[in-house]
Design a protein around this motif. Structure first.
Motif, PDB file in Angstrom:
ATOM      1  N   PRO A 217      -1.829  -0.970  -9.678  1.00 45.07           N
ATOM      2  CA  PRO A 217      -1.541  -0.087  -8.539  1.00 45.07           C
ATOM      3  C   PRO A 217      -2.691   0.869  -8.221  1.00 45.07           C
TER       4      PRO A 217
ATOM      5  N   HIS B   1      -4.524   0.412  -4.685  1.00 48.50           N
ATOM      6  CA  HIS B   1      -4.408   1.519  -3.738  1.00 48.50           C
ATOM      7  C   HIS B   1      -5.791   2.078  -3.389  1.00 48.50           C
TER       8      HIS B   1
ATOM      9  N   THR C 227       2.644   1.457  -3.493  1.00 47.60           N
ATOM     10  CA  THR C 227       1.790   1.932  -4.580  1.00 47.60           C
ATOM     11  C   THR C 227       1.491   3.417  -4.431  1.00 47.60           C
ATOM     12  N   GLY C 228       1.375   3.882  -3.209  1.00 48.59           N
ATOM     13  CA  GLY C 228       1.158   5.317  -3.010  1.00 48.59           C
ATOM     14  C   GLY C 228       2.329   6.149  -3.494  1.00 48.59           C
TER      15      GLY C 228
ATOM     16  N   PHE D 279       0.834  -1.201   0.000  1.00 46.38           N
ATOM     17  CA  PHE D 279       0.000   0.000   0.000  1.00 46.38           C
ATOM     18  C   PHE D 279       0.872   1.255   0.000  1.00 46.38           C
ATOM     19  N   ARG D 280       1.892   1.257   0.809  1.00 45.20           N
ATOM     20  CA  ARG D 280       2.803   2.412   0.836  1.00 45.20           C
ATOM     21  C   ARG D 280       3.573   2.527  -0.481  1.00 45.20           C
TER      22      ARG D 280
END
Length: 169
Positions: free
Chosen positions: A123, A127, A74-75, A71-72
């Protein structure tokens, strides 16, 4: 305090230590270096027979751990990609249809284009769906361990299905 700062900023002002003793009360003399402090730290830990702190290599990887890292990632990747695209759109000569024609002229196969669409869609969908999962946690829902795993599997499955659907467009 402002008076102290103003008086210290005046040219020719020399403050004595006794005059500003309050400022020096908690000061620690710089008697050791960082290397000496680290050596003292390790000597003490060895003397007391303390174990080293756990490292990521001793943990068994779990779905929530992997999803948090992803998650981080893809951010960061999405924000970096959007920023690069925006800078390229402003700096590069020509306009969007010219670059689209360039891509079409390269004659990539349909498998490569489908994979590229999936690689761009995953992504974004992951996300977005994991962000919704985090919003549910912000509300206070889904904190039980089975719920965390279940929602993780749902997000992964929906991300793959959504990405495949977007790649087929």
């Amino acid at each position: 305090m402002c008076v102290v700062y103003r008086s210290m900023a005046r040219p020719g002002f020399h403050a004595s230590r006794s005059q500003f003793g309050v400022l020096y009360r908690h000061a620690v003399p710089m008697g050791t270096t960082a290397k000496e402090e680290m050596n003292k730290f390790w000597d003490k830990n060895n003397r007391l027979n303390r174990p080293m702190s756990p490292h990521i290599t001793i943990y068994r990887w779990s779905i929530p751990m992997v999803m948090s890292i992803t998650f981080r990632g893809t951010g960061v990747g999405l924000s970096g990609g959007i920023s690069l695209f925006a800078v390229a759109a402003m700096v590069l000569p020509g306009n969007y249809p010219q670059y689209l024609d360039l891509i079409h002229s390269l004659s990539f196969g349909p498998q490569f284009l489908a994979f590229t669409k999936f690689a761009l869609a995953f992504p974004v969908s992951y996300h977005t769906l994991n962000g919704i999962r985090h919003l549910m946690w912000d509300v206070g829902k889904g904190f039980q361990i089975p719920d965390v795993y279940r929602s993780g599997y749902v997000v992964m499955a929906l991300s793959v299905l959504t990405s495949i659907g977007l790649a087929c467009l």
